[in-house]
Design a protein around this motif. Structure first.
Motif, PDB file in Angstrom:
ATOM      1  N   MET A  43      -2.784   1.208   6.935  1.00  0.00           N
ATOM      2  CA  MET A  43      -1.813   1.484   5.891  1.00  0.00           C
ATOM      3  C   MET A  43      -1.752   0.273   4.959  1.00  0.00           C
ATOM      4  SD  MET A  43       2.193   2.183   6.379  1.00  0.00           S
ATOM      5  CE  MET A  43       3.172   2.614   5.002  1.00  0.00           C
ATOM      6  N   GLU A  44      -1.925   0.514   3.681  1.00  0.00           N
ATOM      7  CA  GLU A  44      -1.805  -0.566   2.707  1.00  0.00           C
ATOM      8  C   GLU A  44      -0.329  -0.864   2.477  1.00  0.00           C
ATOM      9  OE1 GLU A  44      -2.840  -1.400  -1.931  1.00  0.00           O
ATOM     10  OE2 GLU A  44      -4.037   0.057  -0.836  1.00  0.00           O
ATOM     11  N   ARG A  45       0.011  -2.139   2.500  1.00  0.00           N
ATOM     12  CA  ARG A  45       1.413  -2.528   2.318  1.00  0.00           C
ATOM     13  C   ARG A  45       1.552  -3.413   1.098  1.00  0.00           C
ATOM     14  NH1 ARG A  45       4.340  -4.651   7.264  1.00  0.00           N
ATOM     15  NH2 ARG A  45       6.054  -4.192   5.881  1.00  0.00           N
ATOM     16  N   ILE A  46       2.545  -3.106   0.306  1.00  0.00           N
ATOM     17  CA  ILE A  46       2.852  -3.905  -0.870  1.00  0.00           C
ATOM     18  C   ILE A  46       3.854  -4.971  -0.457  1.00  0.00           C
ATOM     19  CG2 ILE A  46       3.875  -3.864  -3.169  1.00  0.00           C
ATOM     20  CD1 ILE A  46       2.997  -0.875  -3.274  1.00  0.00           C
ATOM     21  N   GLN A  47       3.578  -6.217  -0.801  1.00  0.00           N
ATOM     22  CA  GLN A  47       4.507  -7.296  -0.492  1.00  0.00           C
ATOM     23  C   GLN A  47       5.613  -7.296  -1.538  1.00  0.00           C
ATOM     24  OE1 GLN A  47       4.389  -9.108   2.287  1.00  0.00           O
ATOM     25  NE2 GLN A  47       2.619  -7.897   2.862  1.00  0.00           N
ATOM     26  N   ARG A  48       6.820  -6.963  -1.128  1.00  0.00           N
ATOM     27  CA  ARG A  48       7.937  -6.849  -2.052  1.00  0.00           C
ATOM     28  C   ARG A  48       8.782  -8.121  -2.133  1.00  0.00           C
ATOM     29  NH1 ARG A  48       7.155  -1.606  -2.623  1.00  0.00           N
ATOM     30  NH2 ARG A  48       7.085  -0.127  -0.962  1.00  0.00           N
ATOM     31  N   PHE A  49       8.520  -9.051  -1.236  1.00  0.00           N
ATOM     32  CA  PHE A  49       9.302 -10.288  -1.189  1.00  0.00           C
ATOM     33  C   PHE A  49       8.364 -11.484  -1.173  1.00  0.00           C
ATOM     34  CE2 PHE A  49      11.817  -6.959   0.774  1.00  0.00           C
ATOM     35  CZ  PHE A  49      13.017  -7.079   0.091  1.00  0.00           C
ATOM     36  N   ALA A  50       8.880 -12.623  -1.592  1.00  0.00           N
ATOM     37  CA  ALA A  50       8.060 -13.836  -1.660  1.00  0.00           C
ATOM     38  C   ALA A  50       7.632 -14.310  -0.273  1.00  0.00           C
ATOM     39  CB  ALA A  50       8.821 -14.943  -2.370  1.00  0.00           C
ATOM     40  N   ASN A  51       8.502 -14.102   0.731  1.00  0.00           N
ATOM     41  CA  ASN A  51       8.165 -14.515   2.094  1.00  0.00           C
ATOM     42  C   ASN A  51       8.948 -13.678   3.102  1.00  0.00           C
ATOM     43  OD1 ASN A  51      10.775 -15.785   2.544  1.00  0.00           O
ATOM     44  ND2 ASN A  51      10.036 -17.445   1.238  1.00  0.00           N
ATOM     45  N   LYS A  52       8.647 -13.862   4.369  1.00  0.00           N
ATOM     46  CA  LYS A  52       9.276 -13.054   5.417  1.00  0.00           C
ATOM     47  C   LYS A  52      10.754 -13.361   5.603  1.00  0.00           C
ATOM     48  CE  LYS A  52       6.193 -14.632   8.144  1.00  0.00           C
ATOM     49  NZ  LYS A  52       5.248 -14.646   9.213  1.00  0.00           N
ATOM     50  N   TYR A  53      11.185 -14.525   5.191  1.00  0.00           N
ATOM     51  CA  TYR A  53      12.597 -14.897   5.349  1.00  0.00           C
ATOM     52  C   TYR A  53      13.455 -14.193   4.296  1.00  0.00           C
ATOM     53  CZ  TYR A  53      10.139 -18.084   8.290  1.00  0.00           C
ATOM     54  OH  TYR A  53       9.308 -18.582   9.260  1.00  0.00           O
ATOM     55  N   GLU A  54      12.927 -14.021   3.107  1.00  0.00           N
ATOM     56  CA  GLU A  54      13.622 -13.231   2.086  1.00  0.00           C
ATOM     57  C   GLU A  54      13.671 -11.760   2.496  1.00  0.00           C
ATOM     58  OE1 GLU A  54      12.087 -13.777  -1.847  1.00  0.00           O
ATOM     59  OE2 GLU A  54      12.314 -15.952  -1.751  1.00  0.00           O
ATOM     60  N   LYS A  55      12.587 -11.284   3.082  1.00  0.00           N
ATOM     61  CA  LYS A  55      12.541  -9.903   3.561  1.00  0.00           C
ATOM     62  C   LYS A  55      13.584  -9.684   4.650  1.00  0.00           C
ATOM     63  CE  LYS A  55       8.493  -8.285   4.578  1.00  0.00           C
ATOM     64  NZ  LYS A  55       7.250  -7.888   5.250  1.00  0.00           N
ATOM     65  N   ALA A  56      13.694 -10.613   5.568  1.00  0.00           N
ATOM     66  CA  ALA A  56      14.673 -10.499   6.650  1.00  0.00           C
ATOM     67  C   ALA A  56      16.095 -10.497   6.098  1.00  0.00           C
ATOM     68  CB  ALA A  56      14.493 -11.644   7.643  1.00  0.00           C
ATOM     69  N   ALA A  57      16.369 -11.330   5.106  1.00  0.00           N
ATOM     70  CA  ALA A  57      17.707 -11.372   4.507  1.00  0.00           C
ATOM     71  C   ALA A  57      18.036 -10.047   3.815  1.00  0.00           C
ATOM     72  CB  ALA A  57      17.795 -12.533   3.525  1.00  0.00           C
ATOM     73  N   ALA A  58      17.052  -9.462   3.130  1.00  0.00           N
ATOM     74  CA  ALA A  58      17.269  -8.176   2.465  1.00  0.00           C
ATOM     75  C   ALA A  58      17.518  -7.066   3.484  1.00  0.00           C
ATOM     76  CB  ALA A  58      16.073  -7.836   1.588  1.00  0.00           C
ATOM     77  N   LEU A  59      16.785  -7.078   4.589  1.00  0.00           N
ATOM     78  CA  LEU A  59      16.995  -6.075   5.633  1.00  0.00           C
ATOM     79  C   LEU A  59      18.374  -6.231   6.270  1.00  0.00           C
ATOM     80  CD1 LEU A  59      13.476  -6.072   7.274  1.00  0.00           C
ATOM     81  CD2 LEU A  59      14.549  -4.167   6.066  1.00  0.00           C
ATOM     82  N   ALA A  60      18.823  -7.468   6.418  1.00  0.00           N
ATOM     83  CA  ALA A  60      20.145  -7.711   7.005  1.00  0.00           C
ATOM     84  C   ALA A  60      21.254  -7.185   6.099  1.00  0.00           C
ATOM     85  CB  ALA A  60      20.339  -9.194   7.279  1.00  0.00           C
ATOM     86  N   LYS A  61      21.029  -7.189   4.785  1.00  0.00           N
ATOM     87  CA  LYS A  61      22.018  -6.605   3.871  1.00  0.00           C
ATOM     88  C   LYS A  61      22.105  -5.103   4.063  1.00  0.00           C
ATOM     89  CE  LYS A  61      21.869  -9.956   0.131  1.00  0.00           C
ATOM     90  NZ  LYS A  61      21.523 -10.179  -1.278  1.00  0.00           N
ATOM     91  N   GLN A  62      20.967  -4.469   4.330  1.00  0.00           N
ATOM     92  CA  GLN A  62      20.946  -3.024   4.544  1.00  0.00           C
ATOM     93  C   GLN A  62      21.454  -2.650   5.930  1.00  0.00           C
ATOM     94  OE1 GLN A  62      16.773  -2.260   3.550  1.00  0.00           O
ATOM     95  NE2 GLN A  62      17.553  -0.941   1.918  1.00  0.00           N
ATOM     96  N   PHE A  63      21.207  -3.513   6.904  1.00  0.00           N
ATOM     97  CA  PHE A  63      21.593  -3.263   8.292  1.00  0.00           C
ATOM     98  C   PHE A  63      22.419  -4.446   8.796  1.00  0.00           C
ATOM     99  CE2 PHE A  63      17.472  -1.223   7.552  1.00  0.00           C
ATOM    100  CZ  PHE A  63      17.770   0.090   7.881  1.00  0.00           C
ATOM    101  N   PRO A  64      23.716  -4.476   8.483  1.00  0.00           N
ATOM    102  CA  PRO A  64      24.554  -5.632   8.832  1.00  0.00           C
ATOM    103  C   PRO A  64      24.591  -5.955  10.334  1.00  0.00           C
ATOM    104  CG  PRO A  64      25.723  -4.174   7.338  1.00  0.00           C
ATOM    105  CD  PRO A  64      24.452  -3.477   7.725  1.00  0.00           C
ATOM    106  N   ALA A  65      24.310  -5.003  11.179  1.00  0.00           N
ATOM    107  CA  ALA A  65      24.341  -5.244  12.620  1.00  0.00           C
ATOM    108  C   ALA A  65      23.276  -6.238  13.068  1.00  0.00           C
ATOM    109  CB  ALA A  65      24.170  -3.932  13.377  1.00  0.00           C
TER     110      ALA A  65
END
Length: 69
Positions: free
Chosen positions: A1-23
């Motif tokens: 599966m081809e994946r588009i990188q939507r964030f500059a790094n994995k730490y920004e990605k994790a922060a964005a996911l935490a906003k969507q899933f506060p738990a």
């Protein structure tokens, strides 16, 4: 599966996911110092990101548009 990188790094990605899933916010990894190894919980956020893309790519695109504003 081809994946588009939507964030500059994995730490920004994790922060964005935490906003969507506060738990999961307590497990958001912090960027390590250059000489430290990557936090082990980074893989959990990578797996969540991949699962979201596989289940419904449209939701991922919508959340990206919302974060751009």
């Amino acid at each position: 599966m081809e994946r588009i990188q939507r964030f500059a790094n994995k730490y920004e990605k994790a922060a964005a996911l935490a906003k969507q899933f506060p738990a999961i916010e307590p497990w958001v990894p912090t960027k390590p110092k250059l000489w430290q190894s990557e936090p082990r919980n980074c893989i959990l956020f990578e797996a969540l990101s991949l699962a979201k893309e596989i289940i419904d790519p449209a939701i991922v695109d919508q959340s990206r548009m919302l974060s751009d504003n």
